[in-house]
Design an enzyme around this catalytic site. Structure first.
Site, mmCIF file in Angstrom:
data_model
loop_
_atom_site.group_PDB
_atom_site.id
_atom_site.type_symbol
_atom_site.label_atom_id
_atom_site.label_comp_id
_atom_site.label_asym_id
_atom_site.label_seq_id
_atom_site.Cartn_x
_atom_site.Cartn_y
_atom_site.Cartn_z
ATOM 1 N N LYS A 128 0.888 -1.172 0.000
ATOM 2 C CA LYS A 128 0.000 0.000 0.000
ATOM 3 C C LYS A 128 0.917 1.211 0.000
ATOM 4 O O LYS A 128 1.687 1.405 0.943
ATOM 5 C CB LYS A 128 -0.872 -0.020 1.258
ATOM 6 N N GLU A 146 -3.402 7.202 2.065
ATOM 7 C CA GLU A 146 -3.722 7.425 3.480
ATOM 8 C C GLU A 146 -2.464 7.635 4.319
ATOM 9 O O GLU A 146 -2.289 7.049 5.394
ATOM 10 C CB GLU A 146 -4.568 6.263 4.025
ATOM 11 N N ARG A 155 -1.579 -2.364 -4.380
ATOM 12 C CA ARG A 155 -2.978 -1.958 -4.209
ATOM 13 C C ARG A 155 -3.319 -0.693 -4.998
ATOM 14 O O ARG A 155 -2.564 0.286 -4.982
ATOM 15 C CB ARG A 155 -3.300 -1.767 -2.735
ATOM 16 N N ASP A 203 -14.759 2.613 -0.924
ATOM 17 C CA ASP A 203 -14.121 1.857 0.143
ATOM 18 C C ASP A 203 -15.111 0.936 0.851
ATOM 19 O O ASP A 203 -15.522 1.224 1.969
ATOM 20 C CB ASP A 203 -13.506 2.848 1.154
ATOM 21 N N GLU A 222 -16.360 -4.015 8.058
ATOM 22 C CA GLU A 222 -16.001 -2.679 8.536
ATOM 23 C C GLU A 222 -17.172 -1.702 8.467
ATOM 24 O O GLU A 222 -17.561 -1.106 9.468
ATOM 25 C CB GLU A 222 -14.817 -2.146 7.718
HETATM 26 C C1 GCV Z 1 -5.849 -0.776 6.438
HETATM 27 C C2 GCV Z 1 -10.041 1.926 4.823
HETATM 28 C C3 GCV Z 1 -9.964 1.420 6.224
HETATM 29 C C4 GCV Z 1 -8.539 1.411 6.722
HETATM 30 C C5 GCV Z 1 -7.719 0.552 5.765
HETATM 31 C C6 GCV Z 1 -7.825 1.147 4.368
HETATM 32 C C7 GCV Z 1 -7.114 0.312 3.343
HETATM 33 O O1 GCV Z 1 -9.733 3.270 4.767
HETATM 34 O O2 GCV Z 1 -10.776 2.209 7.056
HETATM 35 O O3 GCV Z 1 -8.521 0.870 8.018
HETATM 36 O O4 GCV Z 1 -6.384 0.502 6.162
HETATM 37 O O5 GCV Z 1 -9.188 1.210 3.998
HETATM 38 O O6 GCV Z 1 -7.787 -0.501 2.728
HETATM 39 O O7 GCV Z 1 -5.932 0.470 3.170
#
Ligand code: GCV
Length: 710
Positions: free
Chosen positions: A312, A316, A349, A395, A423
């Site tokens: 990744k 973020e 990703r 997401d 989630e």
């Molecule tokens: C692992 C979303 C989730 C995050 C996750 C992210 C991702 O934003 O809330 O917890 O991070 O996706 O898939 O990288």
């Protein structure tokens, strides 16, 4: 057929009478697998009539030698013993009727004429009845060891579900070579978006000393055809690549190996700098490439069957190639090239987006990010790099259209990323069986070049003849006895595996299998649980995320409670653009963000036109007034009121439905699930009131039915 936990009143009475004794015998109780930990591998004893009628050879013969084949042999013995009460004789050669296990190569000497009716692919298996050395044998043959193990699990599943194997002749091949789960486990033992307790792999910054559950997990995964598991969070701690940590991870690989589950790790792209002591992590720097090569060589020295890495980057807050003006292909390839000599793969990703988007700008759109970042790189990724794409462009919301990325890469390997852990879909506190959603995604026809190109064929590499591709499921099981934190949620893990193996299976077939394996074959249990599970996604959607607006959860907090305001006026881009006039994101080509332009022309046409756009994704694509009339004939605002009231009512009905199973399901799981449904019903009312109040305050339009007074 009836399982140990099924409907017999006598059995129930007996059990009740036995309970005090069971408590008085802790050793006996501990020796048994708690039903939940066993998940769908309970191998509950069949009733005596079924046992008597079940035709199965009394011996088993294994040809070949390996840890996986050894598991296959053991599993067969355990399953047959538990379900049929028979001890299979383990024989070194064929001395009469037997269950014969082996790869085609290993079986060749004793049965040179044995040929499957259709070709066997890697991991595929063939169950058949054949004369070998003048004895009628039940043969489990495969192209490789893993296939033999999968064949054994398939046979045991049939027995558990009371299916006859008389005269069987069945070849099963997986739909795609990649069938992996991802775990988002942190090294301190906490799991990001995990709702089933702490990590089964890590605690306090180290690999756990007791890896029993890790081995049991690998067995569960193997039973549904999953062949890889990424053990740590995609928000990766760089320390996973420290040499002493790799030595610890090796122990996890050791418990995975007998089940044919390849271990892989998420890695931080800046590792060469953070732990390697280099001045840079520029993927085009020769020292960086050399660092990755050396590191990967070390990993394979310790774990020869290592699967590869998940990355990744530039997402973020994670470091990425943009730091050096490099592309995602550059970043993926530097790792892919280090893995190549060892036959490893890198999953890169596509979940790359700017989470500081200017929300004032109506042309900004997070949904466009993956395509904008990756489409122009098509053809630049090495053959052992796979772009891992979330099912939707945002997401894992309760309803999204499929990501246009799937049709946007023709010369690049793809894998679909699905989220098993709930989630945004109730965090295992609400029932939400996701297989029907995944089926819609996998069956969605992208109409690439005007032909039939369902997503399942794009990701498996069939459409563009890619060498590798498939499925990654974010599972996040934990140490809880029920793995995911709720017994019914395990249907999602089971369903993911089954769909990754065969996306042509129906949701009904999958839930039928799972229920029979998990709860037994009492028709009332099978029918009731199937109905609950199959309706649960729509019920959850109806009180949380109307018409494709998104999940409306608190996106700045727990991703669980209602929080529609949290989506707006910030850079995260999960906008629904609800205001006093209307609601929905205008993503049209004509007046909106232009996102729709990322789809092939026929799909564009469907979404661009209000008249053709399906109601269930309307607010994802269009901003409309609250009084806009849907295809259903209802206005948007009234739909929101109605669906929330109906959804909450359905959630309440789940309780009564489940109560019909009292005495048909073991008390432990009966009471556990009942408490969950009671909780969910209350939460659904909370959701209903929160969303109805919110939308009333915005729109000023009351509910025609007058059901609530704000
Ligand atoms: C692992 C979303 C989730 C995050 C996750 C992210 C991702 O934003 O809330 O917890 O991070 O996706 O898939 O990288």
């Amino acid at each position: 057929m009836r399982s140990r936990f099924c409907s017999s009143t006598m059995l129930h009475v007996l059990l009740t009478a036995l309970i005090p004794f069971l408590f008085a015998m802790p050793l006996f109780a501990q020796a048994e697998h708690a039903p939940e930990t066993a998940a769908w591998l309970r191998y509950a004893p069949l009733d005596s009539k079924a046992v008597m009628n079940y035709e199965l050879p009394a011996a088993s013969v294994l040809f070949g030698k390996s840890p996986i084949l050894e598991s296959a042999k053991q599993e067969l013995s355990v399953g047959v013993k538990k379900m049929l009460g028979r001890t299979l004789k383990l024989s070194g050669g064929i001395k009469g009727s037997a269950i014969v296990l082996g790869t085609m190569r290993d079986l060749h000497d004793i049965a040179p004429l044995l040929q499957p009716p259709s070709p066997l692919e890697a991991d595929g298996y063939w169950l058949t009845v054949a004369q070998i050395r003048h004895a009628e044998c039940l043969v489990i043959a495969a192209a490789n060891d893993r296939g033999v193990l999968y064949g054994v699990f398939a046979l045991l599943s049939k027995i558990a579900r009371g299916q006859s194997v008389t005269g069987i002749n069945e070849v099963q091949n997986p739909y795609a070579p990649i069938r992996w789960v991802n775990q988002w486990d942190n090294l301190d033992g906490h799991i990001e978006r995990g709702y089933g307790g702490p990590s089964i792999f890590f605690a306090d910054g180290r690999v756990r000393s007791d890896l029993t559950r890790a081995g049991e997990y690998a067995r569960l995964l193997a039973s549904i055809g999953i062949n890889g598991c990424t053990i740590n969070n995609v928000n990766a701690a760089p320390g996973v690549l420290e040499d002493d940590f790799i030595a610890q991870v090796k122990r996890i690989a050791d418990v995975f190996r007998p089940w044919g589950v390849q271990l892989s790790m998420s890695v931080d792209l800046s590792s060469p700098k953070l732990i390697g002591g280099l001045a840079t992590f520029d993927p085009l720097d020769e020292h960086v490439a050399a660092w990755w090569r050396k590191k990967v060589d070390e990993v394979y020295r310790q774990i020869p069957d290592f699967g590869g890495f998940v990355v990744k980057a530039d997402s973020e807050g994670r470091s990425g190639p943009s730091a050096y003006g490099r592309t995602h292909a550059d970043a993926a390839n530097v790792i892919a090239r280090a893995l190549k000599p060892h036959a490893g793969v890198v999953f890169y990703r596509a979940f790359v987006y700017n989470h500081h988007l200017d929300w004032h700008d109506p042309k900004n759109d997070r949904a466009k990010a993956a395509y904008d970042n990756f489409h122009s790189l098509d053809g630049m990724f090495d053959d052992n790099a796979i772009v891992q794409i979330k099912n939707g462009p945002i997401d894992f919301q309760v309803r999204e259209p499929v990501s246009p990325m799937f049709s946007g890469l023709r010369r690049t390997n793809e894998a679909i990323e699905l989220q098993i852990t709930q989630e945004y879909t109730g965090q295992q506190k609400h029932l939400c069986f996701l297989v029907p959603m995944w089926k819609e995604v996998l069956d969605f026809d992208m109409r690439v070049d005007g032909g039939s190109t369902p997503v399942k064929d794009l990701i498996s590499g069939r459409v563009f003849h890619r060498p590798v591709g498939g499925f990654a499921g974010v599972a996040n099981v934990g140490l809880d006895a029920s793995w995911l934190g709720s017994p019914l949620a395990m249907a999602n893990l089971y369903g993911f595996g089954r769909l990754a193996w065969n996306p042509g299976l129906s949701s009904e077939a999958i839930i039928g299998e799972w229920t029979r394996l998990t709860f037994g074959s009492d028709p009332l249990v099978v029918k009731t649980i199937a109905h609950l599970q199959l309706s649960s996604w729509q019920v959850y959607e109806s009180y949380t995320g109307p018409l494709g607006a998104g999940t409306l959860t608190n996106i700045l907090g727990n991703h669980y409670d209602p929080g529609p305001e949290s989506s707006e006026e910030n850079g995260w881009g999960q906008w629904h653009r609800a205001d006093h006039q209307g609601i929905g994101m205008d993503r049209t080509i004509a007046t909106g963000t232009g996102y729709i332009g990322q789809y092939p022309p026929e799909v564009q046409k469907m979404y661009e036109s209000l008249a053709a756009c399906p109601d269930n994704v309307l607010l994802f694509f269009h901003h409309v007034p609250y009084t806009y009339v849907l295809h259903s004939g209802n206005t948007v605002i009234q739909h929101v009121y109605d669906s929330h009231y109906e959804g909450a009512e359905h959630a309440r009905e789940f309780i009564a439905e489940w109560k019909t199973l009292e005495g048909h399901v073991d008390p432990e799981r009966y009471l556990d699930v009942l408490a969950r449904f009671e909780f969910q019903a209350g939460e659904a009312v909370k959701w209903r009131d929160a969303i109805c109040n919110w939308i009333y305050r915005l729109s000023g339009i009351p509910d025609q039915e007058g059901r609530f007074r704000p």
